[in-house]
Design an enzyme around this catalytic site. Sequence first.
Site, PDB file in Angstrom:
ATOM      1  N   LYS A 212       0.843  -1.198   0.000  1.00  0.00           N
ATOM      2  CA  LYS A 212       0.000   0.000   0.000  1.00  0.00           C
ATOM      3  C   LYS A 212       0.887   1.261   0.000  1.00  0.00           C
ATOM      4  O   LYS A 212       0.709   2.155  -0.798  1.00  0.00           O
ATOM      5  CB  LYS A 212      -0.908  -0.038   1.231  1.00  0.00           C
ATOM      6  CG  LYS A 212      -1.819   1.142   1.352  1.00  0.00           C
ATOM      7  CD  LYS A 212      -2.787   0.986   2.518  1.00  0.00           C
ATOM      8  CE  LYS A 212      -3.483   2.305   2.780  1.00  0.00           C
ATOM      9  NZ  LYS A 212      -4.413   2.241   3.896  1.00  0.00           N
ATOM     10  N   GLU A 218      10.514  -4.539   4.579  1.00  0.00           N
ATOM     11  CA  GLU A 218      10.617  -5.937   4.157  1.00  0.00           C
ATOM     12  C   GLU A 218      10.311  -6.072   2.672  1.00  0.00           C
ATOM     13  O   GLU A 218      11.044  -6.714   1.914  1.00  0.00           O
ATOM     14  CB  GLU A 218       9.620  -6.814   4.940  1.00  0.00           C
ATOM     15  CG  GLU A 218       9.930  -6.998   6.409  1.00  0.00           C
ATOM     16  CD  GLU A 218       9.300  -5.925   7.275  1.00  0.00           C
ATOM     17  OE1 GLU A 218       8.995  -4.817   6.769  1.00  0.00           O
ATOM     18  OE2 GLU A 218       9.137  -6.185   8.488  1.00  0.00           O
ATOM     19  N   GLY A 273      -4.731  -2.086   5.150  1.00  0.00           N
ATOM     20  CA  GLY A 273      -3.939  -3.233   4.677  1.00  0.00           C
ATOM     21  C   GLY A 273      -4.611  -4.571   4.946  1.00  0.00           C
ATOM     22  O   GLY A 273      -4.712  -5.430   4.070  1.00  0.00           O
ATOM     23  N   ARG A 274      -5.119  -4.736   6.157  1.00  0.00           N
ATOM     24  CA  ARG A 274      -5.703  -6.040   6.524  1.00  0.00           C
ATOM     25  C   ARG A 274      -7.111  -6.215   5.976  1.00  0.00           C
ATOM     26  O   ARG A 274      -7.748  -7.239   6.210  1.00  0.00           O
ATOM     27  CB  ARG A 274      -5.669  -6.216   8.042  1.00  0.00           C
ATOM     28  CG  ARG A 274      -6.260  -5.060   8.828  1.00  0.00           C
ATOM     29  CD  ARG A 274      -5.860  -5.129  10.295  1.00  0.00           C
ATOM     30  NE  ARG A 274      -6.340  -3.990  11.064  1.00  0.00           N
ATOM     31  CZ  ARG A 274      -5.694  -2.839  11.190  1.00  0.00           C
ATOM     32  NH1 ARG A 274      -4.547  -2.652  10.570  1.00  0.00           N
ATOM     33  NH2 ARG A 274      -6.183  -1.866  11.941  1.00  0.00           N
ATOM     34  N   GLU A 359      -4.480  -6.919  14.790  1.00  0.00           N
ATOM     35  CA  GLU A 359      -3.995  -5.584  14.418  1.00  0.00           C
ATOM     36  C   GLU A 359      -5.159  -4.585  14.537  1.00  0.00           C
ATOM     37  O   GLU A 359      -4.962  -3.411  14.817  1.00  0.00           O
ATOM     38  CB  GLU A 359      -3.416  -5.593  13.001  1.00  0.00           C
ATOM     39  CG  GLU A 359      -2.393  -4.490  12.782  1.00  0.00           C
ATOM     40  CD  GLU A 359      -1.647  -4.576  11.466  1.00  0.00           C
ATOM     41  OE1 GLU A 359      -2.261  -4.332  10.419  1.00  0.00           O
ATOM     42  OE2 GLU A 359      -0.434  -4.874  11.476  1.00  0.00           O
ATOM     43  N   HIS A 390      -4.586 -33.463  17.477  1.00  0.00           N
ATOM     44  CA  HIS A 390      -3.459 -34.266  17.936  1.00  0.00           C
ATOM     45  C   HIS A 390      -2.317 -33.403  18.434  1.00  0.00           C
ATOM     46  O   HIS A 390      -1.189 -33.878  18.539  1.00  0.00           O
ATOM     47  CB  HIS A 390      -3.003 -35.208  16.813  1.00  0.00           C
ATOM     48  CG  HIS A 390      -4.088 -36.167  16.429  1.00  0.00           C
ATOM     49  ND1 HIS A 390      -4.267 -37.376  17.071  1.00  0.00           N
ATOM     50  CD2 HIS A 390      -5.087 -36.061  15.528  1.00  0.00           C
ATOM     51  CE1 HIS A 390      -5.322 -37.985  16.551  1.00  0.00           C
ATOM     52  NE2 HIS A 390      -5.841 -37.208  15.620  1.00  0.00           N
ATOM     53  N   LYS A 510       9.612  -0.628  14.264  1.00  0.00           N
ATOM     54  CA  LYS A 510      10.184  -0.276  12.950  1.00  0.00           C
ATOM     55  C   LYS A 510      11.295   0.761  13.116  1.00  0.00           C
ATOM     56  O   LYS A 510      12.364   0.643  12.534  1.00  0.00           O
ATOM     57  CB  LYS A 510       9.100   0.345  12.051  1.00  0.00           C
ATOM     58  CG  LYS A 510       8.155  -0.634  11.400  1.00  0.00           C
ATOM     59  CD  LYS A 510       7.353   0.136  10.344  1.00  0.00           C
ATOM     60  CE  LYS A 510       6.038  -0.516  10.034  1.00  0.00           C
ATOM     61  NZ  LYS A 510       5.172   0.299   9.198  1.00  0.00           N
TER      62      LYS A 510
HETATM   63  O1  F6P Z   1       2.184  -4.230   9.948  1.00  0.00           O
HETATM   64  C1  F6P Z   1       1.846  -2.914   9.642  1.00  0.00           C
HETATM   65  C2  F6P Z   1       1.317  -2.784   8.255  1.00  0.00           C
HETATM   66  O2  F6P Z   1       1.131  -1.425   8.021  1.00  0.00           O
HETATM   67  C3  F6P Z   1       0.023  -3.558   8.006  1.00  0.00           C
HETATM   68  O3  F6P Z   1      -1.091  -2.917   8.468  1.00  0.00           O
HETATM   69  C4  F6P Z   1       0.081  -3.711   6.539  1.00  0.00           C
HETATM   70  O4  F6P Z   1      -0.817  -4.677   6.087  1.00  0.00           O
HETATM   71  C5  F6P Z   1       1.527  -4.072   6.334  1.00  0.00           C
HETATM   72  O5  F6P Z   1       2.213  -3.284   7.284  1.00  0.00           O
HETATM   73  C6  F6P Z   1       2.070  -3.876   4.964  1.00  0.00           C
HETATM   74  O6  F6P Z   1       1.996  -2.549   4.547  1.00  0.00           O
HETATM   75  P1  F6P Z   1       2.183  -2.128   3.039  1.00  0.00           P
HETATM   76  O7  F6P Z   1       1.109  -2.757   2.234  1.00  0.00           O
HETATM   77  O8  F6P Z   1       2.122  -0.633   3.027  1.00  0.00           O
HETATM   78  O9  F6P Z   1       3.532  -2.624   2.587  1.00  0.00           O
END
Ligand code: F6P
Length: 545
Positions: A212, A218, A273-274, A359, A390, A510
């Site tokens: 987003k 990452e 995002g979620r 979240e 199990h 972060k």
């Molecule tokens: O973990 C924090 C967060 O902002 C989530 O809410 C989101 O889904 C994720 O990081 C990834 O964010 P982006 O889509 O901006 O890379």
Amino acid sequence: MQTATSSTPLVDRPAWKSLKAHADQIRGRHLRDLFKEDPTRGERLTAEAEGLFLDYSKNRVTDETLKLLVQLAEQSKLRERTEAMFNGEKINITENRAVLHVALRAPKNESIVVDGENVVPEVHKVLEKMAAFANRVRSGEWRGHTGKRIRNIVNIGIGGSDLGPVMAYEALKHYSQRDLTFRFVSNVDGTDFAEAVQDLNVDETLFLVASKTFTTLETMTNAHTAREWALKSLGDEKAVAKHFVAISTNAKEVAKFGIDTENMFGFWDWVGGRYSMDSAIGLSTMIAIGPENFNEMLAGFHAMDVHFRTTPLEKNLPALLGLLSIWYTEFFDAQTQAVLPYEQYLKRFPAYLQQLTMESNGKHVTLDGAKVNYQTGQIYWGEPGTNGQHSFYQLIHQGTRLIPCDFIAFYKSLNPLGRHHDMLVANVFAQAEALAFGKTAEQVKAEGTPDWLVPHRVFEGNRPSNTILADVLTPAALGKLVALYEHAVFTQGVIWNIDSFDQWGVELGKVLATKILGELESKDKPKLDHDSSTTNLIELYRKNK
Ligand code: F6P
């Protein structure tokens, strides 16, 4: 516009006070007795909507409980807040944003206005662009730089930009185009990328960089690594246009990365995002299952949206699910909620729900910033049945904690094989029955168990569960199921009077990681100003890396 919220703190609402007193009575009652008193309970305490059947009779509730929970929802202004969400009000107050995942699945003729603009036509424009692209990849028309057909799709994203896509891909694999390979890279651990591509031919690989913000550490690290990996073989910078597309709200950063914004699929700040698996973030899903199936999934989401918005709370599936979890969290000290899908295709569903629920509702202050004086945010976890039986079910059956369970199962299997499906479903019903009714010392003794062993073999029972049944796992059924939980989470958030749509809690880690990264990488070993534990760990790593 300011959203209607309850001005009365949660613990001062009349229904809350009544529930508190009522819970003192219910705690002493056993499900065995509740069922004995009312032989119709198992049929009565159920609700059905859009092909999802919910049996909530094995919960530690009476009609009075439900009446009070519904009153609590009303006093918390659940209805008003729901309308505010659907009408595009900025209910995510800490980020001053509307919360409109429901617009992502709104039919073309609907109108949802944000900042004076109907967003539905934009949504459909992106869906059409996604469909055209997905069809080109699926048909083999979209070629890689060397002219080869694309056979591998690698989604690079994390959190909502990964968990939705991977969950949906796994859930709907049955409907996927099997000559395409899908991989999902999320972790900044290089192993994730290395293993995802180690057997892939770069000529035939397309990367979907899903973020987003397009700034997530990452994802950007993995995307740059992917770019290097691709260009090492393909040589030419021009190859990027054929092998990389971006899914983002941030065109500037996408262009900076070197992806032509022609190859960008956009969405909007009002998609959390979620809550984004129905947006362009679902491109991998659409490529896998095709636009028609994707639209069917959206229709499933929408059907549950309409149900949630219009059905009286007593029969409203998401509201019931949300209210029941409030009941256990607040009045039974339940810390966790197990989600147990008896459907192998839903193996990533619990992981998906963890972000969605935790979240969203892991918050310590109310919308006004006041510290809450009650629990929020249940811990969701689970594994597909029967595997969990199990491993951890022992604790649910005989441990000291109360763990409400959601069992999810289907009448039909997508892979009917001999007796497998009957066996699978028999286990769902058996587990819910055993949890609720247990086995008394008398029953254990009557089986000839020696006295000393009796206590070990007793099942106390009185352990609550919901059973959710549907016909078969279709794209539409998945949409309904996900929307069911989305709105249950919303219901909880409204009762708790928190902002379910921000996520400030991920920020501090972060910032600290960025600082520490510099300290780990710097050749001249800068002086550390952390606590003694962190300093020691950094020094150890520097010495041994
Ligand atoms: O973990 C924090 C967060 O902002 C989530 O809410 C989101 O889904 C994720 O990081 C990834 O964010 P982006 O889509 O901006 O890379």
